[in-house]
Each structure stands twice: as C-alpha cells, then as structure tokens.
Design a protein around this motif. Structure first.
Motif, short mmCIF file in Angstrom:
data_model
loop_
_atom_site.label_atom_id
_atom_site.label_comp_id
_atom_site.label_asym_id
_atom_site.label_seq_id
_atom_site.Cartn_x
_atom_site.Cartn_y
_atom_site.Cartn_z
N UNK A 127 89.50 46.72 106.57
CA UNK A 127 88.34 46.85 106.66
C UNK A 127 87.61 45.31 106.43
N UNK A 128 86.36 45.47 106.67
CA UNK A 128 85.38 44.25 106.28
C UNK A 128 84.28 44.70 105.53
N UNK A 129 83.97 43.76 104.53
CA UNK A 129 82.82 44.05 103.78
C UNK A 129 81.76 43.20 104.13
N UNK A 130 80.33 43.87 104.04
CA UNK A 130 79.51 42.77 104.67
C UNK A 130 78.07 43.34 104.14
N UNK A 131 77.30 42.39 104.31
CA UNK A 131 75.70 42.48 103.87
C UNK A 131 74.73 42.82 104.98
N UNK A 132 73.74 43.39 104.70
CA UNK A 132 72.78 43.51 105.88
C UNK A 132 72.45 42.41 106.49
N UNK A 133 72.16 41.40 105.56
CA UNK A 133 71.85 40.05 106.00
C UNK A 133 72.81 39.33 107.10
N UNK A 134 74.01 39.68 106.81
CA UNK A 134 74.93 39.09 107.75
C UNK A 134 74.91 39.67 108.96
N UNK A 135 74.60 41.11 109.00
CA UNK A 135 74.65 41.93 110.24
C UNK A 135 73.67 41.46 111.36
N UNK A 136 72.30 40.87 110.64
CA UNK A 136 71.21 40.38 111.10
C UNK A 136 71.47 39.01 112.03
N UNK A 137 72.60 38.47 111.40
CA UNK A 137 73.05 36.92 111.91
C UNK A 137 74.09 37.19 113.08
N UNK A 138 74.57 38.22 113.37
CA UNK A 138 75.52 38.66 114.39
C UNK A 138 74.99 38.33 115.85
N UNK A 139 75.92 37.91 116.82
CA UNK A 139 75.33 37.83 118.32
C UNK A 139 76.52 38.66 119.10
N UNK A 140 76.05 39.19 120.30
CA UNK A 140 77.05 40.09 120.85
C UNK A 140 78.22 38.91 121.56
N UNK A 141 79.48 39.62 121.30
CA UNK A 141 80.69 38.96 121.69
C UNK A 141 81.01 38.25 120.39
N UNK A 142 80.47 38.19 119.27
CA UNK A 142 81.25 37.73 118.11
C UNK A 142 81.34 38.86 117.32
N UNK A 143 82.37 38.77 116.41
CA UNK A 143 82.96 39.61 115.57
C UNK A 143 83.04 39.17 114.07
N UNK A 144 82.46 39.77 113.19
CA UNK A 144 82.64 39.46 111.83
C UNK A 144 83.78 40.15 111.10
N UNK A 145 84.71 39.20 110.59
CA UNK A 145 86.04 39.77 110.02
C UNK A 145 86.37 38.96 108.70
N UNK A 146 87.13 39.89 108.15
CA UNK A 146 87.71 39.56 106.82
C UNK A 146 88.98 38.54 107.24
N UNK A 147 88.94 37.27 106.44
CA UNK A 147 90.29 36.55 106.53
C UNK A 147 90.48 36.08 105.15
N UNK A 148 91.69 35.11 105.47
CA UNK A 148 92.16 34.72 104.03
C UNK A 148 92.33 33.12 104.33
N UNK A 149 92.02 32.36 103.24
CA UNK A 149 92.27 31.03 103.13
C UNK A 149 92.64 30.37 101.84
N UNK A 150 92.61 29.24 101.47
CA UNK A 150 93.31 28.99 100.34
C UNK A 150 92.40 29.41 99.11
N UNK A 151 91.31 29.47 99.43
CA UNK A 151 90.20 30.05 98.19
C UNK A 151 90.28 31.49 98.12
N UNK A 152 91.00 32.04 99.06
CA UNK A 152 91.07 33.85 98.79
C UNK A 152 90.39 34.30 100.23
#
Length: 176
Positions: free
Chosen positions: A132-157
């Motif tokens: 899954x992906x956790x998101x906030x309403x404010x992040x939803x407003x920033x999305x553009x068609x063709x882009x996908x908000x995902x959960x990913x992992x890096x060195x900080x988690x």
C-alpha cells in the motif's frame, strides 16, 4: 532422577516447537506481497488507485482507509477522521497497470489537508496483496496525470515519491 531429566528434555523440546507453531500461524495471516499500489489522478484531477502486480491475476479489490499518524515520535496520535473503510472492485480482466477510480473520495470538503489515508490491493481469498501507499489529502492535490505516488525505501527508511506510470508498472513486475 532419570525420569526428571526425561521430563525436562520433553519440556525443552516442546516449548520451542510450540513457539514455532504459534509463529507460523501468526505470520500466515498476512498475505504475500505480489505487487504495488500507488495513487494517481485522471485528467480531471479525480483520484485513482494504481495497481501493478506480478501474480498470475489482478487483485480483486482496492481497500481505502483513513489512518492516524503521529506528528513526531512520542507525540500523541491525533484522532483519525471518520472515514469508513471503502472497497472498490478491480475488473477481473484488468491488466497491469490497472487504474481504479476512487469514487466519492475525498470525502466532501476536507478541512484538513493533513488527513491521512492508505490505499492497497487485496484478494478475496487472501492469496496475495499489493503493498500500500499512505498519503495525505494535500499530496493528492499535488499529483498530475501520468504520475503515481508510491511508497519507496531509501537509507532513511520509508519515503513517498512520484514516479512515471511505466516505472510504476516495472515496480509491480519486480515485486515477486
């Protein structure tokens, strides 16, 4: 004396065996992850769950819930906004990436852009799930068609990032 040792030996063997059985039962409750879930919008800004998987069939449904998140470690967890768990059917013949409209979301006029939600994919028989992906309403407003908000992992988690739809599809294919 020998009888006591036999009893202790049986107990020493039985306790770890019982622990392994309990552990196996606990871990078998969570279906195996075989894909990813993201969030995107259509050309009109309407939210859609994006699903990409490596299983031999699509997930059966998308699950959308509200989540409570603490602002910082040790801080009290805020009240979660009332939002009943919603389920959206995934077409049986869907091909990855599948875009499933999140009808009636967000819930009315949302006063709090920090209200948090989680979207993920599931099957009726619990054979697999999509991460899954956790998101906030404010992040939803920033999305553009063709882009996908995902959960990913890096060195900080765990981090949120936006990826193009084709990269999202590859993430699902590599999930197995």
């Amino acid at each position: 004396m020998a009888a006591r040792r036999g009893t202790r030996t049986r107990r020493a063997v039985a306790a770890p065996a019982a622990a392994l059985i309990v552990l196996a039962e606990l871990t078998s409750c969570t279906p195996e992850g075989k894909g990813v879930t993201g969030l995107t919008v259509d050309a009109h800004g309407r939210p859609h769950a994006a699903l990409a998987w490596c299983a031999d069939r699509p997930p059966d449904l998308v699950v959308l819930t509200s989540v409570a998140e603490s602002a910082s470690p040790g801080a009290p967890t805020p009240e979660r906004p009332y939002w009943p768990r919603r389920k959206y059917d995934v077409p049986r013949d869907a091909a990855a990436p599948a875009l499933v409209p999140l009808e009636a979301f967000p819930p009315g006029p949302v006063a709090d852009g920090q209200a948090a939600f989680r979207v993920s994919g599931a099957t009726h028989d619990n054979s697999f799930r999509t991460e899954g992906v956790d998101f906030r309403i404010a992040e939803l407003a920033e999305l553009r068609p063709g882009s996908v908000l995902v959960t990913d992992f890096d060195d900080s988690g765990e981090v949120l990032r936006t990826v193009p739809l084709d990269e999202f599809t590859e993430m699902g294919e590599k999930a197995c």
